[in-house]
Design a protein around this motif. Structure first.
Motif, PDB file in Angstrom:
ATOM      1  N   LYS A   1       0.838  -1.193   0.000  1.00 44.11           N
ATOM      2  CA  LYS A   1       0.000   0.000   0.000  1.00 44.11           C
ATOM      3  C   LYS A   1       0.873   1.243   0.000  1.00 44.11           C
ATOM      4  CE  LYS A   1      -3.968  -2.132   2.283  1.00 44.11           C
ATOM      5  NZ  LYS A   1      -4.879  -2.089   3.452  1.00 44.11           N
ATOM      6  N   ASN A   2       0.431   2.257  -0.762  1.00 44.57           N
ATOM      7  CA  ASN A   2       1.163   3.513  -0.755  1.00 44.57           C
ATOM      8  C   ASN A   2       0.726   4.368   0.445  1.00 44.57           C
ATOM      9  OD1 ASN A   2      -1.308   4.614  -1.435  1.00 44.57           O
ATOM     10  ND2 ASN A   2      -0.782   4.953  -3.584  1.00 44.57           N
ATOM     11  N   MET A   3       1.218   5.588   0.497  1.00 47.59           N
ATOM     12  CA  MET A   3       0.959   6.429   1.662  1.00 47.59           C
ATOM     13  C   MET A   3      -0.513   6.801   1.813  1.00 47.59           C
ATOM     14  SD  MET A   3       2.717   9.941   0.287  1.00 47.59           S
ATOM     15  CE  MET A   3       2.305  10.840   1.758  1.00 47.59           C
ATOM     16  N   TRP A   4      -1.271   6.618   0.750  1.00 47.32           N
ATOM     17  CA  TRP A   4      -2.708   6.908   0.824  1.00 47.32           C
ATOM     18  C   TRP A   4      -3.519   5.641   1.094  1.00 47.32           C
ATOM     19  CZ3 TRP A   4       0.458   8.914  -3.069  1.00 47.32           C
ATOM     20  CH2 TRP A   4       0.734  10.280  -2.935  1.00 47.32           C
TER      21      TRP A   4
ATOM     22  N   THR B   1      -3.578   2.942  -0.816  1.00 47.72           N
ATOM     23  CA  THR B   1      -3.973   2.267  -2.054  1.00 47.72           C
ATOM     24  C   THR B   1      -2.984   1.160  -2.382  1.00 47.72           C
ATOM     25  OG1 THR B   1      -4.913   4.337  -2.904  1.00 47.72           O
ATOM     26  CG2 THR B   1      -4.442   2.588  -4.494  1.00 47.72           C
TER      27      THR B   1
END
Length: 119
Positions: A99-102, A104
């Motif tokens: 997952k990225n920082m958002w 997602t």
């Protein structure tokens, strides 16, 4: 995240190979890791996947012959391939999801390692 796969080669039918794939780069928490394969002129085919918790899933064509495992501390996934058949010949691609920082999920792919099963 970069994925580097190792362990491909030429093996006779009925033989075994062990692939490994190491993740590097900016790693926060890799979720699923796994393998796909793609033969000449063929679509990409799911081979196996393992969750961070160790749950596994296999493609129908490899069930009972291949075993996937991972080392979370080293960010490495392994694929033990036994009873290899000529139809297993393909480029094996390492796959990971983080997952990225958002929050997602993002898919990452390695360049692959060639497995050739032939007498």
């Amino acid at each position: 995240v970069q994925l580097q796969a190792f362990g491909g080669g030429l093996v006779q039918p009925g033989g075994s190979l062990r692939l490994s794939c190491e993740a590097s780069g900016i790693i926060i928490r890799i979720n699923d890791m796994g393998w796909y394969r793609q033969g000449p002129g063929n679509q990409r085919e799911f081979v196996a996947a393992v969750t961070r918790g160790g749950n596994t899933n296999y493609g129908d064509s490899v069930k009972g012959r291949f075993t996937i495992s991972r080392d979370n501390a080293k960010n490495v996934v392994y694929l033990q391939m036994n009873s290899l058949k000529p139809e297993d010949t393909a480029a094996y691609l390492c796959h990971a999801v983080q997952k990225n920082m958002w929050g997602t999920p993002v898919d990452y792919w390695g360049q692959g390692t060639q497995v050739t099963v032939s007498s």
